[in-house]
Design a protein around this motif. Structure first.
Motif, PDB file in Angstrom:
ATOM      1  N   PHE A   1       0.832  -1.208   0.000  1.00 60.72           N
ATOM      2  CA  PHE A   1       0.000   0.000   0.000  1.00 60.72           C
ATOM      3  C   PHE A   1       0.865   1.256   0.000  1.00 60.72           C
ATOM      4  O   PHE A   1       0.584   2.223  -0.714  1.00 60.72           O
ATOM      5  N   PHE A   2       1.932   1.222   0.778  1.00 62.19           N
ATOM      6  CA  PHE A   2       2.837   2.382   0.821  1.00 62.19           C
ATOM      7  C   PHE A   2       3.357   2.704  -0.592  1.00 62.19           C
ATOM      8  O   PHE A   2       3.316   3.849  -1.038  1.00 62.19           O
ATOM      9  N   LEU A   3       3.816   1.666  -1.293  1.00 63.33           N
ATOM     10  CA  LEU A   3       4.362   1.900  -2.639  1.00 63.33           C
ATOM     11  C   LEU A   3       3.275   2.397  -3.585  1.00 63.33           C
ATOM     12  O   LEU A   3       3.489   3.322  -4.375  1.00 63.33           O
ATOM     13  N   ARG A   4       2.108   1.792  -3.497  1.00 63.78           N
ATOM     14  CA  ARG A   4       1.011   2.216  -4.382  1.00 63.78           C
ATOM     15  C   ARG A   4       0.566   3.638  -4.043  1.00 63.78           C
ATOM     16  O   ARG A   4       0.208   4.404  -4.942  1.00 63.78           O
ATOM     17  N   SER A   5       0.625   3.986  -2.780  1.00 66.73           N
ATOM     18  CA  SER A   5       0.199   5.334  -2.380  1.00 66.73           C
ATOM     19  C   SER A   5       1.159   6.398  -2.893  1.00 66.73           C
ATOM     20  O   SER A   5       0.865   7.588  -2.813  1.00 66.73           O
ATOM     21  N   ARG A   6       2.319   5.952  -3.383  1.00 74.17           N
ATOM     22  CA  ARG A   6       3.259   6.911  -3.974  1.00 74.17           C
ATOM     23  C   ARG A   6       3.141   6.936  -5.503  1.00 74.17           C
ATOM     24  O   ARG A   6       3.946   7.571  -6.181  1.00 74.17           O
ATOM     25  N   GLY A   7       2.194   6.165  -6.021  1.00 74.01           N
ATOM     26  CA  GLY A   7       1.950   6.212  -7.467  1.00 74.01           C
ATOM     27  C   GLY A   7       2.478   5.007  -8.233  1.00 74.01           C
ATOM     28  O   GLY A   7       2.355   4.941  -9.458  1.00 74.01           O
ATOM     29  N   ILE A   8       3.058   4.059  -7.531  1.00 75.72           N
ATOM     30  CA  ILE A   8       3.647   2.891  -8.201  1.00 75.72           C
ATOM     31  C   ILE A   8       2.565   1.820  -8.381  1.00 75.72           C
ATOM     32  O   ILE A   8       1.877   1.459  -7.416  1.00 75.72           O
TER      33      ILE A   8
ATOM     34  N   ASP B   1     -14.595  11.034  -8.662  1.00 81.13           N
ATOM     35  CA  ASP B   1     -14.972  10.127  -7.573  1.00 81.13           C
ATOM     36  C   ASP B   1     -13.709   9.442  -7.060  1.00 81.13           C
ATOM     37  O   ASP B   1     -13.213   8.488  -7.672  1.00 81.13           O
ATOM     38  N   LEU B   2     -13.220   9.916  -5.945  1.00 84.96           N
ATOM     39  CA  LEU B   2     -11.935   9.410  -5.435  1.00 84.96           C
ATOM     40  C   LEU B   2     -12.025   7.931  -5.071  1.00 84.96           C
ATOM     41  O   LEU B   2     -11.072   7.168  -5.271  1.00 84.96           O
ATOM     42  N   LEU B   3     -13.160   7.505  -4.574  1.00 82.75           N
ATOM     43  CA  LEU B   3     -13.277   6.138  -4.069  1.00 82.75           C
ATOM     44  C   LEU B   3     -13.241   5.097  -5.187  1.00 82.75           C
ATOM     45  O   LEU B   3     -13.036   3.909  -4.912  1.00 82.75           O
ATOM     46  N   GLN B   4     -13.430   5.520  -6.402  1.00 83.91           N
ATOM     47  CA  GLN B   4     -13.377   4.582  -7.526  1.00 83.91           C
ATOM     48  C   GLN B   4     -11.954   4.363  -8.031  1.00 83.91           C
ATOM     49  O   GLN B   4     -11.711   3.545  -8.911  1.00 83.91           O
ATOM     50  N   MET B   5     -11.013   5.133  -7.516  1.00 84.34           N
ATOM     51  CA  MET B   5      -9.631   5.057  -8.031  1.00 84.34           C
ATOM     52  C   MET B   5      -8.784   4.094  -7.203  1.00 84.34           C
ATOM     53  O   MET B   5      -8.970   3.959  -5.992  1.00 84.34           O
ATOM     54  N   GLU B   6      -7.817   3.467  -7.880  1.00 77.99           N
ATOM     55  CA  GLU B   6      -6.809   2.652  -7.185  1.00 77.99           C
ATOM     56  C   GLU B   6      -5.867   3.596  -6.425  1.00 77.99           C
ATOM     57  O   GLU B   6      -5.755   4.786  -6.779  1.00 77.99           O
ATOM     58  N   PRO B   7      -5.164   3.083  -5.417  1.00 80.34           N
ATOM     59  CA  PRO B   7      -4.254   3.957  -4.650  1.00 80.34           C
ATOM     60  C   PRO B   7      -3.249   4.699  -5.538  1.00 80.34           C
ATOM     61  O   PRO B   7      -2.977   5.888  -5.329  1.00 80.34           O
TER      62      PRO B   7
ATOM     63  N   ALA C   1       8.548   6.160  -8.340  1.00 74.62           N
ATOM     64  CA  ALA C   1       7.244   6.749  -8.020  1.00 74.62           C
ATOM     65  C   ALA C   1       6.991   7.994  -8.872  1.00 74.62           C
ATOM     66  O   ALA C   1       5.904   8.165  -9.442  1.00 74.62           O
ATOM     67  N   TYR C   2       8.001   8.816  -8.964  1.00 75.72           N
ATOM     68  CA  TYR C   2       7.873  10.082  -9.708  1.00 75.72           C
ATOM     69  C   TYR C   2       7.532   9.811 -11.173  1.00 75.72           C
ATOM     70  O   TYR C   2       6.603  10.396 -11.737  1.00 75.72           O
TER      71      TYR C   2
ATOM     72  N   ALA D   1      -6.549   7.772   0.912  1.00 77.26           N
ATOM     73  CA  ALA D   1      -5.390   7.296   0.122  1.00 77.26           C
ATOM     74  C   ALA D   1      -5.657   5.951  -0.542  1.00 77.26           C
ATOM     75  O   ALA D   1      -4.906   5.541  -1.418  1.00 77.26           O
ATOM     76  N   GLY D   2      -6.715   5.261  -0.113  1.00 77.94           N
ATOM     77  CA  GLY D   2      -7.083   4.008  -0.799  1.00 77.94           C
ATOM     78  C   GLY D   2      -6.558   2.747  -0.162  1.00 77.94           C
ATOM     79  O   GLY D   2      -6.388   1.733  -0.859  1.00 77.94           O
ATOM     80  N   MET D   3      -6.328   2.762   1.137  1.00 77.08           N
ATOM     81  CA  MET D   3      -5.871   1.530   1.786  1.00 77.08           C
ATOM     82  C   MET D   3      -6.923   0.427   1.585  1.00 77.08           C
ATOM     83  O   MET D   3      -8.104   0.631   1.836  1.00 77.08           O
ATOM     84  N   PRO D   4      -6.470  -0.750   1.121  1.00 78.21           N
ATOM     85  CA  PRO D   4      -7.433  -1.784   0.711  1.00 78.21           C
ATOM     86  C   PRO D   4      -8.430  -2.216   1.782  1.00 78.21           C
ATOM     87  O   PRO D   4      -9.578  -2.433   1.471  1.00 78.21           O
TER      88      PRO D   4
END
Lengths: 391, 246
Positions: free
Chosen positions: A364-371, B66-72, B102-103, B48-51
């Motif tokens: 989740f941490f990695l995904r929360s950064r966009g990965i 709709d934020l809740l429809q998006m993946e983290p 990530a960037y 943030a989308g924690m599962p």
């Protein structure tokens, strides 16, 4: 099975030109075959084959694909030895610190018998076949004059895809010498036994790189004997293949030596990988440290076993066994077994084994950064593997 | 920027958020305070989308979507950033590699080209200098061997590099000594802009001495029961939460 000898001889590659073996070596081969002919073939009844499908050893059609070769070495002082269908091939212009000769020229006093006692012969039956059936190999002698980046690459590149090729090598690292040995699997259905004899104050860094295609098989026994104050670090990567079965056998023959190994085992599809480390602490004050990190996906199976036996009187032994495993699918299986048999009093020992899934919090941490999910999993797998990278 | 309407949400099987409502406009800083177990972190994790945190009813609209429809990862690429209360460790993966991955993943989502290594290095070195942090941070595995303060500083550094539109800081002040708190707060203040909003989850008023909020909300039993200005935080510091819980 009526007797192992008949079946396995038929499945073994025999070179067109018969090697002329010295009498004593021929006698060893015959004795091994005589013993083995009385034994049943490997099966799940055996502890070391319980989690691998031994029937695959007799599969008739295998993958003929060669593996993509990684860069063998970047060391300036490197010698590559090709172990091929034809025999052993290397550049004859060898450096002073290195001597190579064919296995049939091995002095008799350097021969290490497989332990074919009743207790072990059945378990080691596949690796022991090598003693009777090996067709070629090399004796490597590394002297103390070896430079800091001295490297020897054993490159297994056998064009015989379906019949088994039995290779046997002896690697002598002389007193005060230091060397890196890279074992690199390219292709072939190979059963190899390597005897590493690490002398007093000598240092061995060893890499085993076995990344196989889905249809390939590889069986090995790596036997290490460590003299006083010898140091061995052994890095193993076993990936994929139809079947991989590797035994790392360590004998301390004096005091103050150290053996460290790190293994990364990655199995996908229907791959079976066994990574077994057996260490005999027969003398005082030796150290062994075994780290395995294994990942199984799809319907693959992995067996991790680290066993240390500390003999009576081998006080001051230090043993660490750290086996961690990740299941990436519901159908994958991992059996993980750290074992200690201690027959003396003063020992420092720690062992542990875990099997789980990828850590959801890190994912989740990695995904929360966009990965993305798959890339995040890949990063986590690399991170997990890193814990077993020791050299 | 963010519109949370009548949200009910579960963490696992337990209902935590009960009729949560919150509206955040661009550039605003909202502080969320409340007693233990009131649902502050659940709110951050939901955004943030924690599962394992799931909304059972209500809506969350972020920049009209709709934020809740998006993946983290989609939320992150859309500009949502969660600074973790307990940042995780990732052995063997250095900060530089992690951040560049990530960037560039976020750039790819937005249809932009990857930033090459040299350009990325220049950018992060500039950021780390602005935040008065050591660039040693870049070479180290993500959070491995970091002190509590270093982990929180690393979260702020990640935020600076990823430049989110909405940053949710989940108890970023917890476990920090006063010097580390200043460093973290300075970092957040540097990142304040008219386009960037912050939701700061905290137990204590002391963080708000350094990060001036526009609004303070008190979350009790999954619902915002009182909202006000910074004065409200001072009242809470004096009186505790008891008077709001009945």
């Amino acid at each position: 099975m009526a007797g192992l000898k008949v079946d396995w001889l038929a499945a073994a590659y025999q070179p067109a030109t018969e090697v002329r073996w010295p009498d004593w070596m021929q006698a060893k081969k015959q004795a091994a075959l005589a013993t083995l002919s009385t034994l049943p073939g490997p099966s799940r009844k055996l502890e070391l084959w319980r989690y691998s499908d031994a029937d695959r050893l007799q599969k008739s059609e295998l993958d003929s694909a060669a593996n993509t070769e990684r860069e063998l070495t970047t060391a300036d002082n490197a010698v590559v030895i090709n172990l091929t269908t034809q025999g052993v091939d290397f550049d004859r212009n060898l450096p002073d610190w290195l001597s190579l000769k064919p296995i049939q020229e091995l002095p008799e006093n350097q021969w290490l018998d497989m332990d074919l006692s009743p207790a072990l012969a059945k378990e080691l039956v596949v690796q022991s076949l090598n003693q009777g059936l090996f067709t070629h190999g090399v004796v490597v002698d590394v002297s103390a004059q070896a430079p800091q980046d001295a490297t020897v690459v054993l490159r297994y590149d056998v064009a015989e895809f379906n019949r088994w090729t039995y290779l046997r090598n002896v690697i002598n690292i002389e007193k005060n010498a230091a060397v890196t040995i890279d074992e690199h699997y390219v292709t072939g259905r190979i059963n190899v036994v390597n005897n590493y004899r690490v002398a007093q104050n000598a240092r061995l860094t060893r890499h085993q790189h076995n990344v196989l295609h889905a249809g390939q098989q590889h069986v090995s026994l790596q036997h290490f004997t460590l003299a006083e104050n010898a140091y061995v670090e052994s890095q193993n990567r076993h990936e994929s293949g139809n079947l991989q079965h590797h035994i790392h056998w360590v004998d301390f023959t004096a005091e103050q030596a150290e053996y460290r190994s790190g293994s990364v085992n990655k199995a996908g599809h229907n791959s079976h990988i066994a990574d077994i480390v057996l260490i005999n602490h027969a003398f005082k004050n030796n150290i062994s440290d075994v780290t395995h990190r294994s990942l199984a996906d799809d319907s693959a199976q992995i067996f991790n076993n680290a066993k240390a036996v500390v003999a009576k009187g081998a006080d001051g032994s230090e043993i660490t066994q750290d086996l961690k495993n990740i299941l990436l699918s519901g159908d994958a299986k991992i059996a993980s077994k750290p074992e200690l048999e201690v027959y003396t009093d003063e020992v420092v020992a720690a062992h542990g084994s875990t099997i789980g899934a990828l850590d959801e919090n890190v994912l989740f941490f990695l995904r929360s950064r966009g990965i993305g999910l798959e890339q995040a999993k890949a990063i986590m797998m690399v991170s997990f593997e890193q814990e077993a990278i020791i050299c | 920027m963010l519109e949370i309407k009548n949200i009910y949400a579960k963490a696992g099987d337990t209902e935590i958020l009960k009729n949560l409502n919150l509206s955040v406009k661009p550039g605003e800083v909202h502080a969320i305070m409340g007693p233990n177990g009131s649902g502050k972190s659940t709110m951050g994790n939901l955004l943030a989308g924690m599962p394992h945190v799931t909304a059972t009813s209500g809506s969350v609209t972020y920049q009209g979507k709709d934020l809740l429809q998006m993946e983290p990862e989609e939320r992150a690429a859309e500009g949502v950033f969660l600074a973790f209360q307990y940042p995780v460790e990732i052995p063997g993966v250095n900060n530089m590699y992690f951040l560049r991955t990530a960037y560039n993943a976020q750039r790819k989502y937005r249809g932009e080209d990857n930033l090459d290594s040299a350009a990325f290095l220049r950018m992060v070195k500039e950021k780390i200098k602005q935040l008065h942090m050591s660039d040693d941070l870049l070479k180290r595995p993500v959070n491995v061997g970091f002190s509590g303060g270093e982990k929180k500083r690393n979260e702020v550094f990640q935020m600076a590099v990823l430049e989110p539109n909405l940053a949710i800081m989940d108890e970023t002040d917890s476990g920090l000594d006063i010097d580390a708190l200043r460093v973290v707060a300075d970092g957040v203040n540097q990142l304040r802009s008219p386009d960037r909003s912050f939701v700061i989850i905290t137990h204590y008023q002391r963080l708000l001495d350094y990060i001036e909020p526009d609004f303070v909300h008190v979350l009790v039993d999954g619902e915002i029961v009182k909202s006000g200005t910074k004065k409200l935080a001072l009242e809470l510091e004096e009186q505790g939460y008891g008077w709001l819980e009945s």
